[in-house]
Design a protein around this motif. Sequence first.
Motif, short mmCIF file in Angstrom:
data_model
loop_
_atom_site.label_atom_id
_atom_site.label_comp_id
_atom_site.label_asym_id
_atom_site.label_seq_id
_atom_site.Cartn_x
_atom_site.Cartn_y
_atom_site.Cartn_z
N ARG A 173 0.81 -1.22 0.00
CA ARG A 173 0.00 0.00 0.00
C ARG A 173 0.85 1.27 0.00
O ARG A 173 0.44 2.29 -0.55
N LYS A 174 2.06 1.22 0.61
CA LYS A 174 2.98 2.37 0.61
C LYS A 174 4.32 1.92 0.03
O LYS A 174 4.45 1.69 -1.15
N GLN A 175 5.33 1.76 0.92
CA GLN A 175 6.64 1.30 0.48
C GLN A 175 7.00 0.02 1.24
O GLN A 175 6.53 -0.21 2.35
N LEU A 176 7.84 -0.79 0.64
CA LEU A 176 8.27 -2.01 1.30
C LEU A 176 8.85 -1.69 2.67
O LEU A 176 9.60 -0.70 2.82
N THR A 177 8.51 -2.48 3.65
CA THR A 177 8.99 -2.43 5.04
C THR A 177 8.42 -1.26 5.85
O THR A 177 8.79 -1.08 7.00
N SER A 178 7.50 -0.47 5.29
CA SER A 178 7.10 0.79 5.93
C SER A 178 6.16 0.63 7.11
O SER A 178 5.86 1.60 7.79
N GLY A 179 5.68 -0.59 7.38
CA GLY A 179 4.76 -0.79 8.50
C GLY A 179 5.50 -1.07 9.79
O GLY A 179 5.73 -0.18 10.61
N THR A 180 5.90 -2.32 9.99
CA THR A 180 6.59 -2.74 11.21
C THR A 180 8.03 -3.14 10.95
O THR A 180 8.92 -2.89 11.77
N THR A 234 6.48 -10.18 -9.41
CA THR A 234 6.26 -8.75 -9.63
C THR A 234 5.90 -8.11 -8.29
O THR A 234 4.97 -8.55 -7.61
N ILE A 235 6.64 -7.08 -7.92
CA ILE A 235 6.41 -6.38 -6.65
C ILE A 235 6.13 -4.92 -6.96
O ILE A 235 6.93 -4.25 -7.61
N ILE A 236 4.98 -4.44 -6.52
CA ILE A 236 4.54 -3.09 -6.86
C ILE A 236 4.20 -2.33 -5.58
O ILE A 236 3.38 -2.78 -4.78
N GLU A 237 4.81 -1.16 -5.42
CA GLU A 237 4.56 -0.33 -4.25
C GLU A 237 3.46 0.69 -4.54
O GLU A 237 3.07 0.92 -5.68
N ASN A 238 2.96 1.31 -3.44
CA ASN A 238 1.94 2.36 -3.51
C ASN A 238 0.65 1.93 -4.17
O ASN A 238 -0.01 2.71 -4.87
N VAL A 239 0.29 0.68 -3.95
CA VAL A 239 -0.98 0.14 -4.45
C VAL A 239 -1.72 -0.49 -3.27
O VAL A 239 -1.20 -1.39 -2.62
N LYS A 240 -2.92 0.01 -3.01
CA LYS A 240 -3.69 -0.49 -1.87
C LYS A 240 -4.76 -1.46 -2.37
O LYS A 240 -5.52 -1.15 -3.28
N VAL A 241 -4.81 -2.63 -1.74
CA VAL A 241 -5.89 -3.57 -2.02
C VAL A 241 -7.11 -3.12 -1.23
O VAL A 241 -7.06 -2.98 0.00
N THR A 242 -8.21 -2.86 -1.93
CA THR A 242 -9.42 -2.35 -1.29
C THR A 242 -10.45 -3.43 -1.02
O THR A 242 -11.33 -3.25 -0.17
N GLU A 243 -10.37 -4.54 -1.75
CA GLU A 243 -11.36 -5.60 -1.55
C GLU A 243 -10.82 -6.91 -2.10
O GLU A 243 -10.10 -6.93 -3.11
N VAL A 244 -11.17 -8.00 -1.43
CA VAL A 244 -10.92 -9.34 -1.94
C VAL A 244 -12.25 -9.92 -2.40
O VAL A 244 -13.22 -9.94 -1.64
N HIS A 245 -12.31 -10.34 -3.65
CA HIS A 245 -13.56 -10.85 -4.22
C HIS A 245 -13.63 -12.37 -4.09
O HIS A 245 -12.60 -13.06 -4.11
#
Length: 815
Positions: A39-46, A170-181
């Motif tokens: 959702r932001k950058q790799l490792t940016s949470g904990t 494939t690793i993509i930053e700054n993409v937020k998952v909003t829903e799982v279908h």
Amino acid sequence: MTNIPSKARVVIIGGGISGCSVAYHLAKLGWKDIVLLERKQLTSGTTWHAAGLIGQLRASQNMTRLAKYSADLYVKLEAETGIATGMRQNGSITVALTYERKEEIYRQATLARAFNVDVNEISPREVKNLYPHLNIEDVVGAVHLPHDGQCDPANIAMALAKGARQFGATIIENVKVTEVHDKDGRVTGVSWARNGEQGRIDTDHVVNCGGMWGRDLAARSGVTLPLHACEHFYIVTEAIENLSRLPVLRVPDECAYYKEDAGKMLLGAFEPVAKPWGMNGIRDDFCFDQLPEDFDHFEPILEKAVNRMPMLETAGIHTFFNGPESFTPDDRYYLGEAPEMKGYWVAAGYNSIGISSSGGAGFALAQWMNDGEPPFDLWEVDIRRAQPFQKNRAYLKERVTETLGLLYADHFPYRQVATSRGIRRSPLHEHLKARGAVFGEVAGWERANWFAKDGQEREYRYSWKRQNWFENQKEEHLAVRNGVGLFDMTSFGKIRVEGRDALKFLQRVCANQMDVAPGRIVYTQMLNSRGGIESDLTITRLSETAFFLVVPGATLQRDLAWLRNKLDAEEFVVITDITASESVLVLMGPKARDVIQRISPNDFSNDTFPFGTAQEIEIGMGLARAHRVTYVGELGWELYVSTDQSAHVFEAIEQAGQESGLKLCGLHTLDSCRIEKGFRHFGHDITDEDHVLEAGLGFAVKTSKGDFIGRDAVMRRKEEGLERRMLQFKLRDSEPLLFHNEALVRDGKIVSIVTSGNYGHYLGGAIGMGYVPCKGETEEQVLASTYEIEVAGERFAADASIRPMYDPKSERTRL
């Protein structure tokens, strides 16, 4: 800007060390079309602010296996990816300031040896030699693990990410998952958002590696993922002159750990009462953020640290850090496929050991996803242990104030949690409480563990020796053996399986013969393709098309998920959890028939009511379904009573039992009786990794009935012979206690561990269960060896038996 594909084989949500490890290991297995979205950058949470301690020893063999795998992987990653990981195996030391803690860490050292982890018990003087800055005035013992170490967590994650990319992910930053279908209970895709742009990826697999965001993401799909963030504190000093490389140091009696890094000292804490954070969610722009300082909260830790490490008194504080980490209700992380949705996988909730765990966890989950079953027993961390009610945020907020501190608390046997109690209660709870019950908690259920006498305190006094309820358990135990005892086992999981194809279905998933007459009770296992035990249960045939399954309360969600996953689309079968609809009163002992006949007009003789059958009976002024089975090895019945009548039936039994000396009994007594009888306990003695024949349960397997899951593995093992056997052990010295994880010593060599232990009050000594290698050996050869059990470094002689030491012919159950 990286293009986001419209299809993928798997979408991994979260770019911390956990998500990067899953991507890396799936890619190494040859999976294509792997997409990791952060959702932001790799490792940016904990991950970015983790302390980076690498410890190899865990509470079980497989958790230790995964931690060792992590350490080995991190050593290799730098050469593989070119990214410096900061990994160095400078060892670790844990010191004890009390003799109770010394007992604990010495038991851990025994466990380490059983798991082939290098370990040394060292004296306070030897600690001083390894850690010259330490005040050892009150140190009474210590353990040194020379191959533990430390690392740079963010760089480990980046190395895993680079490795995953090298293998095609494939690793993509700054993409937020909003829903799982999902559709028809299976994952079909995810929706995403990026800078105002939106889209969808079709996929069959999603892995929730969302860390502290994972709970809310899972909840949107109806998936239970109980975790909650807590504030976690540490300080980093200014550079300290002449500070050389040192082992990682843990002082659990002061809730502290120390790590030397680049000439500075890091001091971290797992304080007894933690501070939950993010109760109402975590803001979307949280990225590499810190939480406000709270020096008052940290000061008690620092005061003790200055005494423990006098050089800190003059060292300046460079950084006071406070960052959030996610914790779970039982201090164990979550791994595996969510029972609510096929294709929805989880790797989250690491309780501040995410760096040392994620390498191994990513490996194990990738194998699980690839093969359709875990590579070995992972029940400790299996997502299916989570109870649906545990996603309640008020429950989690209160519980994690305790679980963070439990990481460094004394890990006494039978230790009970204190927070978030009383959630699930039997209708008999207040009755039992009024009669002296001291409760424990399993899967949220309050269960009477032992009964205090009048005037006796109704709480645990913990110890590694005989605790304050030892004599209470003895009286309860001997009442069951010589008279009659009554247990409340309402916490049993209860499942109805019914419909046109119910018999056909159960014949396929169960190893025993299920085509029995209505009223018959069948003890059976559900096996996996390896012949391992997925479930240990009894099944009562109620009618031609209806069956009643009884499973442990702790495994109910696992067992429901296993059944539902094995159901074929064309089979007409309904599977229903009816746990809350019935209470279970267990009346056991040689005088059980005398008691029940006083309040029931039914015939309880062997001819009319034989062992292994169930009947509806009148009891008091109510009705019950009586099951003649036993988990304690005595004559008796399990009485299944509608919850609205259970208090009445309890009162009737209690009144009728006065003449026979009826005694209320707790779960500690149930366990000590079953272990004398050699009955297996799922999760300890038998797991999905333990072959049903090696567990000594071949009598419950009927290969002649036709095909069933695991049959081929059973036939192969019969042909090839057993590689190990489950034995029962009794210590000759009546004083020591066994709990579990003590080392089994055969002819002077550690060969295994005690899978479960308790005190056999009738047999007069500690009893343990455990597997012993036996490839190519007869029973006589196995039993001809000399056996010992190592407890905290001391070895005690033990007698071994393949058959139950108590009532080996099971004559007492048929009195």
